[in-house]
Design an enzyme around this catalytic site. Structure first.
Site, PDB file in Angstrom:
ATOM      1  N   TYR A  46       0.859  -1.194   0.000  1.00  0.00           N
ATOM      2  CA  TYR A  46       0.000   0.000   0.000  1.00  0.00           C
ATOM      3  C   TYR A  46       0.890   1.237   0.000  1.00  0.00           C
ATOM      4  O   TYR A  46       1.858   1.306   0.753  1.00  0.00           O
ATOM      5  CB  TYR A  46      -0.898   0.023   1.253  1.00  0.00           C
ATOM      6  CG  TYR A  46      -2.335  -0.315   0.933  1.00  0.00           C
ATOM      7  CD1 TYR A  46      -3.015   0.391  -0.060  1.00  0.00           C
ATOM      8  CD2 TYR A  46      -3.011  -1.322   1.612  1.00  0.00           C
ATOM      9  CE1 TYR A  46      -4.331   0.088  -0.362  1.00  0.00           C
ATOM     10  CE2 TYR A  46      -4.330  -1.623   1.308  1.00  0.00           C
ATOM     11  CZ  TYR A  46      -4.988  -0.913   0.318  1.00  0.00           C
ATOM     12  OH  TYR A  46      -6.283  -1.216   0.011  1.00  0.00           O
TER      13      TYR A  46
ATOM     14  N   GLU B 239      -0.464   4.897  -0.471  1.00  0.00           N
ATOM     15  CA  GLU B 239      -1.209   6.142  -0.675  1.00  0.00           C
ATOM     16  C   GLU B 239      -0.273   7.345  -0.585  1.00  0.00           C
ATOM     17  O   GLU B 239       0.586   7.412   0.302  1.00  0.00           O
ATOM     18  CB  GLU B 239      -2.300   6.313   0.376  1.00  0.00           C
ATOM     19  CG  GLU B 239      -3.607   5.653   0.001  1.00  0.00           C
ATOM     20  CD  GLU B 239      -3.740   4.281   0.608  1.00  0.00           C
ATOM     21  OE1 GLU B 239      -2.693   3.645   0.839  1.00  0.00           O
ATOM     22  OE2 GLU B 239      -4.883   3.861   0.848  1.00  0.00           O
TER      23      GLU B 239
ATOM     24  N   ASP C 279      -6.649  13.242 -25.184  1.00  0.00           N
ATOM     25  CA  ASP C 279      -6.677  11.861 -24.704  1.00  0.00           C
ATOM     26  C   ASP C 279      -6.051  11.024 -25.809  1.00  0.00           C
ATOM     27  O   ASP C 279      -6.679  10.752 -26.833  1.00  0.00           O
ATOM     28  CB  ASP C 279      -8.137  11.458 -24.457  1.00  0.00           C
ATOM     29  CG  ASP C 279      -8.273  10.007 -24.025  1.00  0.00           C
ATOM     30  OD1 ASP C 279      -7.306   9.237 -24.172  1.00  0.00           O
ATOM     31  OD2 ASP C 279      -9.370   9.643 -23.553  1.00  0.00           O
TER      32      ASP C 279
ATOM     33  N   THR D  31      -4.094   5.764 -21.716  1.00  0.00           N
ATOM     34  CA  THR D  31      -3.971   4.462 -21.087  1.00  0.00           C
ATOM     35  C   THR D  31      -2.582   3.967 -21.464  1.00  0.00           C
ATOM     36  O   THR D  31      -1.906   4.539 -22.320  1.00  0.00           O
ATOM     37  CB  THR D  31      -5.035   3.462 -21.606  1.00  0.00           C
ATOM     38  OG1 THR D  31      -5.016   3.489 -23.027  1.00  0.00           O
ATOM     39  CG2 THR D  31      -6.414   3.820 -21.103  1.00  0.00           C
TER      40      THR D  31
ATOM     41  N   LYS E 107      -2.506   0.142 -24.822  1.00  0.00           N
ATOM     42  CA  LYS E 107      -2.929   0.035 -26.223  1.00  0.00           C
ATOM     43  C   LYS E 107      -1.671   0.039 -27.099  1.00  0.00           C
ATOM     44  O   LYS E 107      -0.855  -0.861 -26.966  1.00  0.00           O
ATOM     45  CB  LYS E 107      -3.918   1.152 -26.543  1.00  0.00           C
ATOM     46  CG  LYS E 107      -5.203   1.046 -25.687  1.00  0.00           C
ATOM     47  CD  LYS E 107      -6.257   2.041 -26.093  1.00  0.00           C
ATOM     48  CE  LYS E 107      -7.551   1.842 -25.337  1.00  0.00           C
ATOM     49  NZ  LYS E 107      -7.674   2.651 -24.123  1.00  0.00           N
TER      50      LYS E 107
ATOM     51  N   ARG F 141      -2.379  -2.814 -18.243  1.00  0.00           N
ATOM     52  CA  ARG F 141      -3.587  -2.006 -18.178  1.00  0.00           C
ATOM     53  C   ARG F 141      -3.374  -0.930 -17.115  1.00  0.00           C
ATOM     54  O   ARG F 141      -3.127  -1.245 -15.944  1.00  0.00           O
ATOM     55  CB  ARG F 141      -4.801  -2.862 -17.796  1.00  0.00           C
ATOM     56  CG  ARG F 141      -4.942  -4.125 -18.601  1.00  0.00           C
ATOM     57  CD  ARG F 141      -6.324  -4.699 -18.497  1.00  0.00           C
ATOM     58  NE  ARG F 141      -7.213  -3.953 -19.355  1.00  0.00           N
ATOM     59  CZ  ARG F 141      -7.297  -4.113 -20.682  1.00  0.00           C
ATOM     60  NH1 ARG F 141      -6.549  -5.001 -21.289  1.00  0.00           N
ATOM     61  NH2 ARG F 141      -8.123  -3.389 -21.388  1.00  0.00           N
TER      62      ARG F 141
HETATM   63  N1  DSN Z   1     -12.399   0.413 -24.368  1.00  0.00           N
HETATM   64  C1  DSN Z   1     -11.479   1.291 -25.055  1.00  0.00           C
HETATM   65  C2  DSN Z   1     -11.418   0.987 -26.514  1.00  0.00           C
HETATM   66  O1  DSN Z   1     -11.639  -0.149 -26.891  1.00  0.00           O
HETATM   67  O2  DSN Z   1     -11.150   1.870 -27.305  1.00  0.00           O
HETATM   68  C3  DSN Z   1     -11.743   2.703 -24.790  1.00  0.00           C
HETATM   69  O3  DSN Z   1     -11.865   2.924 -23.442  1.00  0.00           O
END
Ligand code: DSN
Length: 446
Positions: free
Chosen positions: A52, A54, A197, A223, A226, A232
């Site tokens: 933990y 924080e 984003d 994120t 990707k 993730r």
């Molecule tokens: N779920 C993501 C996507 O597939 O683009 C976006 O949050």
């Protein structure tokens, strides 16, 4: 690799084994998915999950964080350098909390915000009505034109009329390069925070095949799983321009994440982000990013040559949006399921001005980041494009129907008729052979 799970929990191990086989012997074409390195997997499976922490490095609410601090600072420094930004928060659990933190840092409930309309390719958290961001803020969405490109005249008009506090540029289903510079001009004119984003394109930005927003935006969210090919997770970055607009912006973002929205960070994931950022800093990553786009263009050409229509007529990035309306409305579900039967994984998706609904949309979204990670190139894309076109044509006569009952009946009938279809079986075999030539997690057995 999962020896202890196999011994202790064979039921779970069985599902994991099947999922590994699915990933190894199928074509993963959901554009937001990818295959992480075994080094990233190692960090995710490490003892760092036990802690933990924080707070932030050197300012924690719990003891024993001297090494976790080093891990988090390493991830932050790597991100700062790669994205050319001044301040980074690597604690968001994923993209949605990262985006929510931006609202918390920049707006008060009820303030006006602008983002791309979800059915036009935007994201839920850019103000869509069923998301907290559309409920707690006054969302004024912008759209794409009939050619599929962002309607920038509308963006300017709406921004001047509504004077939003925050403007988003980013999407989940937009196949073209984002006009960051134009967005920055209008955001500056109306004195809005400008947030980009880049979840989908982070790897392309690092690889230099998509323009970086760091010069134009105040805030960048992403994120990490990707095109960036990490675990993730999420990150929020504040640029030099952002700190000039608001010197407290970094601090506001940090406070919005903790204690505003989250508790303790997931330290094993932070370590895995550090690994992924280390990998993305290598020269090979630039080649990877460039190949993603070359593959996507080649896939698009193959689809078009085989009679399939694409939103905007093609792509500048890692994804394509197939417009199925020449065959009728709401055909996405039939195509997605038929492709699944041939071990080609994509997702049904709305297209701009979709004549059907979000659950039964008229498009298919697909892309090349994961296939490129297994070293496939243009010749493979050409072949895959022709298989996808064949499958679309195979199921294009199926109709959804108008009422709920009709839809249930028609989809059931479709599933019965198509299961085990010779063409799908034949393509599934070819997919398997192709996958064997481009091994994934070679030698890894569950
Ligand atoms: N779920 C993501 C996507 O597939 O683009 C976006 O949050």
């Amino acid at each position: 690799m999962i020896e202890k799970i196999k011994l202790q929990d064979p039921e779970l191990a069985g599902f994991m084994k099947k999922e590994l086989a699915r990933q190894k012997f199928g074509l993963e074409m959901i554009p937001s998915e990818n295959f992480v390195s075994e080094t990233v997997l190692e960090a995710l499976g490490s003892v760092l999950t036990n802690k933990y922490s924080e707070g932030y490095p050197k300012k924690r609410y719990y003891g024993g964080n001297e090494f976790i601090d080093e891990v988090e600072m390493l991830a932050i420094e790597r991100a700062k350098k790669l994205f050319n930004v001044e301040h980074v928060n690597v604690q968001p659990y994923s993209g949605s909390p990262a985006n929510l933190a931006v609202y918390l840092a920049c707006c008060k409930p009820g303030d006006t915000i602008m983002g791309m309309n979800l059915p036009d390719g935007g994201h839920l958290t850019h103000g869509w009505k069923v998301s907290a961001t559309g409920m707690f803020y006054n969302s004024v969405p912008y759209h794409v034109k009939s050619d599929g490109y962002i309607d920038f005249e509308e963006v300017k008009k709406l921004a001047r009329e509504h004077r939003p506090k925050l403007i988003w540029c980013g999407a989940t289903a937009y196949p073209r390069e984002f006009p960051f510079e134009e967005f920055a001009e209008i955001a500056d004119e109306v004195d809005a925070y400008f947030a980009t984003d880049i979840a989908h394109i982070a790897g392309l930005v690092i690889g230099g095949v998509h323009k970086s927003p760091s010069e134009y935006a105040h805030i960048i969210t992403t994120t990490t799983h990707k095109t960036l090919r990490g675990p993730r997770g999420g990150m929020i970055m504040v640029t030099k321009k952002g700190l000039l607009k608001d010197p407290e912006l970094g601090m506001k973002i940090d406070r919005a994440i903790f204690p505003g929205l989250q508790g303790g960070p997931h330290d094993h994931k932070t370590a895995a982000i550090a690994v992924a950022l280390g990998e993305a800093a290598k020269p090979e990553f630039k080649e990877y990013a460039a190949q993603i786009v070359m593959n996507c263009k080649s896939l698009g050409e193959s689809l078009k040559k085989n009679g399939i229509k694409l939103v905007t007529g093609g792509t500048d990035n890692h994804l394509l949006l197939i417009d199925l309306t020449p065959f009728g409305k709401g055909k996405g579900i039939f195509v997605q399921e038929a492709l699944d039967m041939a071990a080609i994984t994509t997702n049904k998706n709305t297209i701009p001005a979709d004549p059907s609904s979000a659950y039964y949309p008229s498009g298919i979204r697909l892309g090349t980041p994961a296939l490129t990670s297994r070293n496939m190139k243009e010749p493979e894309m050409k072949t895959i494009g022709s298989w996808i076109a064949e499958i679309i044509k195979l199921v294009s006569d199926y109709e959804l129907g108008d009422s709920k009952d009709e839809r249930i009946e028609n989809i059931e009938k479709f599933r019965e008729e198509i299961a085990g279809h010779a063409l799908l079986k034949e393509i599934r075999e070819k997919v398997k052979e192709l996958c064997k030539r481009f091994p994934l997690y070679d030698g890894m057995e569950y």
